[in-house]
Scaffold this motif. Sequence first.
Motif, PDB file in Angstrom:
ATOM      1  N   GLY A  65       0.942  -1.287   0.072  1.00  0.00           N
ATOM      2  CA  GLY A  65      -0.017  -0.071   0.106  1.00  0.00           C
ATOM      3  C   GLY A  65       1.011   1.320  -0.045  1.00  0.00           C
ATOM      4  O   GLY A  65       0.613   2.145  -0.823  1.00  0.00           O
ATOM      5  N   HIS A  66       1.804   1.358   0.809  1.00  0.00           N
ATOM      6  CA  HIS A  66       2.739   2.589   0.912  1.00  0.00           C
ATOM      7  C   HIS A  66       3.540   2.563  -0.391  1.00  0.00           C
ATOM      8  O   HIS A  66       3.765   3.644  -0.868  1.00  0.00           O
ATOM      9  CB  HIS A  66       3.842   2.194   2.079  1.00  0.00           C
ATOM     10  N   LEU A  67       4.129   1.701  -1.062  1.00  0.00           N
ATOM     11  CA  LEU A  67       4.568   1.612  -2.232  1.00  0.00           C
ATOM     12  C   LEU A  67       3.583   2.157  -3.481  1.00  0.00           C
ATOM     13  O   LEU A  67       4.013   3.017  -4.255  1.00  0.00           O
ATOM     14  CB  LEU A  67       5.190   0.266  -2.557  1.00  0.00           C
ATOM     15  N   MET A  68       2.553   1.798  -3.548  1.00  0.00           N
ATOM     16  CA  MET A  68       1.613   1.931  -4.581  1.00  0.00           C
ATOM     17  C   MET A  68       1.138   3.561  -4.421  1.00  0.00           C
ATOM     18  O   MET A  68       0.952   4.254  -5.358  1.00  0.00           O
ATOM     19  CB  MET A  68       0.337   1.179  -4.331  1.00  0.00           C
ATOM     20  N   ALA A  69       1.294   4.069  -3.087  1.00  0.00           N
ATOM     21  CA  ALA A  69       0.730   5.293  -2.900  1.00  0.00           C
ATOM     22  C   ALA A  69       1.746   6.342  -3.439  1.00  0.00           C
ATOM     23  O   ALA A  69       1.602   7.362  -3.965  1.00  0.00           O
ATOM     24  CB  ALA A  69       0.402   5.590  -1.491  1.00  0.00           C
ATOM     25  N   HIS A  70       3.035   5.891  -3.242  1.00  0.00           N
ATOM     26  CA  HIS A  70       4.272   6.497  -3.754  1.00  0.00           C
ATOM     27  C   HIS A  70       4.297   6.558  -5.304  1.00  0.00           C
ATOM     28  O   HIS A  70       4.587   7.460  -5.790  1.00  0.00           O
ATOM     29  CB  HIS A  70       5.713   6.034  -3.192  1.00  0.00           C
TER      30      HIS A  70
END
Length: 219
Positions: free
Chosen positions: A202-207
């Motif tokens: 989720g964090h990687l996709m937000a970035h």
Amino acid sequence: MHDKLLSRVADELRHRRHTPSRDSRAPAGPDRFGIDLDKASSFVDGTLGAKDEARLADEVAELLPLCWSLANKAVETLTPIIDHLGGQRELMAWLDRHPGRPRLTARIHVLLGLLDQYSENAAVLGALRESRARDPYPAGLRGHLVPETDEETLSSLAHRIELCLGDGNEKEAVALALATADWLRRVAGEAESPDPAVRELGHLMAHLHEDIGKAAEPS
């Protein structure tokens, strides 16, 4: 591009783990490959000017989405450049320093690599099934997302995005990449008791959603 994303780039030049049987079409490759070998040689020697380096970066970006489907001889034209830069991670960072197609291709290429990396993660697949039980075809993914939720779900999306890039359909590639990143970001946020791998995704996709969106903005 966020440093955390670059840290997840594979050490080797990315090759498709498999071409999903549900869509076996290969991108339409050029009759001749667009790497200017003289420019590449000068770049490796450290004598290439800034304008020619920008053109070389554009040529590399054009070839990169086709690498998994091309003959080894074509892919090998990239090898001296990658070796000079220090590896695949450094190649992405170099492309990212050049606005336009190189930056956009690098950021989408990182997304494709992450989709492949997470495609067989059991916790991620569980979160995807949980999400699709509520919404089988999220916004922007109808017609692209396969009906089943299995090891091919994410890799097939990567394949379709890469096809768009390889065919020169940049606008469609961006739209599908952003829809994919947004969906996975929401999957992680809505998951019940998410596994660390799901939270990280989720964090990687937000970035990536932010980075790809910025790279796609008109200059």
